[in-house]
Write an enzyme that holds these catalytic residues in place. Structure first.
Site, PDB file in Angstrom:
ATOM      1  N   SER A   1      98.533  13.829  -0.370  1.00 51.59           N
ATOM      2  CA  SER A   1      99.469  15.033  -0.474  1.00 51.59           C
ATOM      3  C   SER A   1      99.059  16.268  -0.603  1.00 51.59           C
ATOM      4  O   SER A   1      99.610  17.377   0.023  1.00 51.59           O
ATOM      5  CB  SER A   1     100.286  14.414  -1.846  1.00 51.59           C
ATOM      6  OG  SER A   1     101.195  15.537  -2.029  1.00 51.59           O
TER       7      SER A   1
ATOM      8  N   SER B   1      88.700  11.074   5.482  1.00 51.24           N
ATOM      9  CA  SER B   1      88.960  10.083   4.492  1.00 51.24           C
ATOM     10  C   SER B   1      88.747   8.832   4.706  1.00 51.24           C
ATOM     11  O   SER B   1      88.216   8.755   5.799  1.00 51.24           O
ATOM     12  CB  SER B   1      90.774  10.387   4.536  1.00 51.24           C
ATOM     13  OG  SER B   1      91.137   9.664   5.809  1.00 51.24           O
ATOM     14  N   ARG B   2      88.936   7.944   3.844  1.00 52.34           N
ATOM     15  CA  ARG B   2      88.342   6.497   3.804  1.00 52.34           C
ATOM     16  C   ARG B   2      88.995   6.026   5.464  1.00 52.34           C
ATOM     17  O   ARG B   2      88.211   5.231   5.950  1.00 52.34           O
ATOM     18  CB  ARG B   2      88.879   5.630   2.765  1.00 52.34           C
ATOM     19  CG  ARG B   2      88.157   5.862   1.602  1.00 52.34           C
ATOM     20  CD  ARG B   2      88.721   5.087   0.228  1.00 52.34           C
ATOM     21  NE  ARG B   2      90.075   5.600  -0.029  1.00 52.34           N
ATOM     22  CZ  ARG B   2      90.896   5.092  -0.895  1.00 52.34           C
ATOM     23  NH1 ARG B   2      90.645   4.215  -1.769  1.00 52.34           N
ATOM     24  NH2 ARG B   2      92.062   5.666  -1.186  1.00 52.34           N
TER      25      ARG B   2
ATOM     26  N   VAL C   1      88.969  21.793  -5.220  1.00 55.80           N
ATOM     27  CA  VAL C   1      90.124  21.662  -6.419  1.00 55.80           C
ATOM     28  C   VAL C   1      90.337  20.224  -6.945  1.00 55.80           C
ATOM     29  O   VAL C   1      91.309  19.610  -7.557  1.00 55.80           O
ATOM     30  CB  VAL C   1      91.360  21.985  -5.849  1.00 55.80           C
ATOM     31  CG1 VAL C   1      91.240  23.810  -5.547  1.00 55.80           C
ATOM     32  CG2 VAL C   1      91.942  21.265  -4.644  1.00 55.80           C
ATOM     33  N   GLY C   2      89.303  19.461  -6.469  1.00 58.93           N
ATOM     34  CA  GLY C   2      89.500  17.866  -7.034  1.00 58.93           C
ATOM     35  C   GLY C   2      88.633  17.438  -8.208  1.00 58.93           C
ATOM     36  O   GLY C   2      89.275  17.991  -9.282  1.00 58.93           O
ATOM     37  N   ARG C   3      87.499  17.241  -8.391  1.00 61.68           N
ATOM     38  CA  ARG C   3      86.991  16.905  -9.746  1.00 61.68           C
ATOM     39  C   ARG C   3      85.484  17.514  -9.694  1.00 61.68           C
ATOM     40  O   ARG C   3      84.928  17.511  -8.238  1.00 61.68           O
ATOM     41  CB  ARG C   3      86.739  15.292  -9.980  1.00 61.68           C
ATOM     42  CG  ARG C   3      88.036  15.048 -10.552  1.00 61.68           C
ATOM     43  CD  ARG C   3      88.617  15.559 -11.914  1.00 61.68           C
ATOM     44  NE  ARG C   3      89.761  14.781 -12.227  1.00 61.68           N
ATOM     45  CZ  ARG C   3      90.984  15.440 -12.062  1.00 61.68           C
ATOM     46  NH1 ARG C   3      90.963  16.404 -11.476  1.00 61.68           N
ATOM     47  NH2 ARG C   3      92.163  14.756 -12.388  1.00 61.68           N
TER      48      ARG C   3
ATOM     49  N   GLU D   1      82.839  20.359 -17.824  1.00 59.88           N
ATOM     50  CA  GLU D   1      83.521  21.275 -18.286  1.00 59.88           C
ATOM     51  C   GLU D   1      83.710  21.168 -19.648  1.00 59.88           C
ATOM     52  O   GLU D   1      83.771  20.447 -20.381  1.00 59.88           O
ATOM     53  CB  GLU D   1      85.265  21.116 -17.763  1.00 59.88           C
ATOM     54  CG  GLU D   1      85.297  21.342 -16.142  1.00 59.88           C
ATOM     55  CD  GLU D   1      86.446  20.845 -15.512  1.00 59.88           C
ATOM     56  OE1 GLU D   1      87.535  20.650 -16.256  1.00 59.88           O
ATOM     57  OE2 GLU D   1      86.545  20.694 -14.177  1.00 59.88           O
TER      58      GLU D   1
ATOM     59  N   HIS E   1      89.835  25.240 -14.262  1.00 62.03           N
ATOM     60  CA  HIS E   1      90.470  24.088 -14.031  1.00 62.03           C
ATOM     61  C   HIS E   1      91.897  24.145 -14.289  1.00 62.03           C
ATOM     62  O   HIS E   1      92.528  23.674 -15.159  1.00 62.03           O
ATOM     63  CB  HIS E   1      90.058  22.923 -14.727  1.00 62.03           C
ATOM     64  CG  HIS E   1      90.321  21.406 -14.394  1.00 62.03           C
ATOM     65  ND1 HIS E   1      89.808  20.460 -14.716  1.00 62.03           N
ATOM     66  CD2 HIS E   1      91.652  21.098 -13.630  1.00 62.03           C
ATOM     67  CE1 HIS E   1      90.380  19.302 -14.141  1.00 62.03           C
ATOM     68  NE2 HIS E   1      91.390  19.800 -13.500  1.00 62.03           N
TER      69      HIS E   1
END
Lengths: 346, 346
Positions: free
Chosen positions: A185, A205-206, A261-263, A292, A310
């Site tokens: 999304s 992507s997978r 912007v993920g992890r 973090e 974050h």
């Protein structure tokens, strides 16, 4: 019937166990506690015999924010059948245990997607056009000191020999090849936003997405080789941990930009710092980090890096949307209906 | 014929008078001086009798960057029939004199439009989502000091009572009503970029544009009243000077945002500072100022303001495009063909 329902004692309301670390408080619409009986381990009354007698039968756990939800915690609630999460990523939840126990899990759905996509685009433009660095330049009082045309004197009409002063090198968005890692999304919204800037989109992507015309790369190395910028917006899993490593950054190249912007742990952060400090990649825009709130201090001196604490997802509008999806999931669970934002466990 | 053309002595090349202030140097493609005979008043040889004998007959003046071109300067070159500019805005050129003398004037055409539009969008997202402020927060070392969730603790699940700490108030782009002032090449590109973010576009310009479906507002007050953000990307003229005044800012309101990638004097800057300091508008993103390189120091303390040193247009790609349009204009003039980026004088 109607009057009977309205006269239900709180004891008869469906039980919802709150799981949260202290900074996260619940102040959902005031009617939430009127619809569900909330059990909160951080509440002093939680240890009362009356509450404890309910704990063994609670079927739904509401996990607030990124509160770590371990196997040990889940073991304490043997009747839990559903974990309603409230974040986009669920790497703080022991999903393997959920999968083994057959617990269904939901995330924030699309509540945060627009915010995250907006922020990813902002970070990309900022790195390419040095917005934050320019702001810092002015606030340091450097503009009058460096003269009226700090850029003009170097760049304007000096097209052939622009090689020095890497700090002020600016890049146009148009024509840049942007590789999106994770076309869910958030990733789809990033693509939609970047197309009018003239960016050329591809993704990893997978699985190749049906009905998506952007080129799909099966592995990140190939995507990096064919991209000017990588944007990370996929889930953090065992498979994606440190997916952006030394080899990928080398493939991205000296002018390549990384937006995350993920992890934090999607990137080998130590390597990223090394590449940035040595100038072996072009820049980075980071909203997330491995430890973090610690951010590698070597990055504080770099003008081709934009740092964010974050908060790619943090607007009031997004939290209103989150509230809606959380409540919809809870209600669907107790009504035995499909959960609106159930995630796939594997 | 061909051999005769190739053997032309430099003396026979068309004359191009360079007008520039010292920071701006000419290093166009090396072949430019092979096609035209360049006369540069900053060149020591300019005062030689040989060069001076040419000055009275020079028909084309190439104005580099924002070098002021006054009536007095134009009077010194009575044969000039064409001023080829190299910037998007031409408020540094005495256009009234050009109009009176029948001098045709060209600008940078679309060379800078994408850069300016990209930057305007970046400033808008930055102000709404506090990108630069977040970067400053981290570089100041404040994140660990303020705890892991500086926002989470205030905002997350606290939907009803978010009123304090205005500094960290964040706004979502989706649904924001953005009023674009000046829907030329830059303004149109801004609109195209903002639509996928879910922004609702309207505009003000002297005339309603044909084939544009966005609502047109004949005056800025009405546009401000109906907008959450105003983006300024029109020309600075006597009519647009200080168009953003106290009344317009009052109409825009306490949460309204102003973005300026046009010229500083489009805004009454002293009033803007007063409104921002008092919190009477929501924020501002400024690339231009009334007295560049001076920026009002009161703004340095504000986190809802993003400051940029007049470099919305400064990428190498844009300067390549500029070079092309400048050369095309010069060649068209000497070939008696329509000039690609001639502006309308009135």
């Amino acid at each position: 019937m109607a009057s009977e329902a309205q006269s239900s004692a709180p004891d008869n309301l469906p039980l919802v166990l709150i799981h949260r670390i202290p900074p996260f408080e619940l102040s959902f619409k005031s009617w939430l506690p009127t619809r569900f009986r909330l059990l909160d381990p951080l509440d002093p009354s939680f240890s009362s015999p009356q509450t404890q007698s309910l704990v063994s039968s609670v079927r739904l756990l509401l996990c607030l924010g990124p509160s770590p939800l371990t196997s040990d915690t889940l073991d304490r609630f043997p009747s839990v059948q559903c974990v309603v999460g409230s974040s986009a990523g669920l790497d703080h939840v022991d999903l393997a245990t959920c999968c083994r126990r057959g617990i269904t899990v939901t995330n924030a759905g699309d509540a945060f997607s627009a915010d995250a996509a907006d922020f990813a685009v902002a970070l990309l433009i900022d790195v390419l056009r040095r917005v934050s660095a320019g702001d810092r330049f002015i606030r340091a009082g450097s503009w009058p000191a460096k003269g009226q045309y700090p850029l003009g004197s170097k760049l304007l009409f000096s097209l052939v020999n622009i090689t020095d002063n890497q700090t002020w090198w600016l890049f146009q968005l148009g024509g840049k090849r942007v590789g999106i890692i994770g076309l869910g999304s958030i990733g789809s919204m990033i693509a939609k936003r970047l197309e009018p800037f003239g960016c050329i989109i591809a993704y990893n992507s997978r699985r190749k997405k049906p009905n998506v015309s952007f080129p799909h790369y099966e592995n990140v190395m190939d995507l990096a080789t064919n991209s000017d910028a990588l944007i990370l917006c996929c889930a953090l899993t065992n498979e994606t941990h440190h997916m952006i490593n030394k080899d990928v950054m080398t493939a991205l190249g000296k002018e390549g930009v990384i937006i995350n912007v993920g992890r934090g742990a999607l990137i080998d952060e130590k390597e990223l710092v090394r590449f940035l400090v040595k100038g072996d990649i072009g820049g980075a825009g980071l909203d997330v980090y491995e430890e973090e709130p610690e951010v590698p201090r070597e990055l504080f001196e770099l003008d081709n890096v934009v740092l964010s604490p974050h908060r790619a997802v943090a607007t009031p509008e997004a939290f209103v949307a989150l509230q809606e999806v959380v409540i919809a999931n809870i209600e669907a669970f107790f009504a035995n209906k499909p959960l609106p934002s159930q995630i796939e466990l594997e």
